[in-house]
Scaffold this motif. Sequence first.
Motif: not given
Length: 161
Positions: A18-26
Amino acid sequence: MDTLKQQVQELTPDQWTEFLGWVTGVERARRDALPLIEEAQATLVEELWEARPELRPETGTTEITPAVTEEELVAQVKPWAQPATPLDGYPRSELAALDGKVWRNRRPGNTKKPGTAFSGWEDVTDEYLRLADAVDGNAPGVGTDAPGLITEPVNDPAHHH
């Protein structure tokens, strides 16, 4: 930063995903957009000030006299103060004093602190000190014994031909 790294290392596999998705996306997208958002804000602020000049803040200093010392120079300039919003921010070309230097703003509605990275402020202290050096006896308002008169030295042994 070390605390943050430690917290990231302690994430469960699901939290990590979830964290990685947030960093690379949002978060990356938000940071990439910041310069464009600032530019758009600056344009809107400047257009608003043109349409409604009474809203343009008197935040900084617009004219100063070149001075010989930094102290004399800085004394003429309003100290920088943190604006609340871009609408209260510094108009383009205004001067502000901070940390013994004179700064010129390059971004309309500027709320950033001079001297910080990407602040939109330019240190012009030396520019004004050099201007003072360039002012000579022929400049208006400068008193000299014989303005504009160049005399040859009399009996100067260094200049014998």
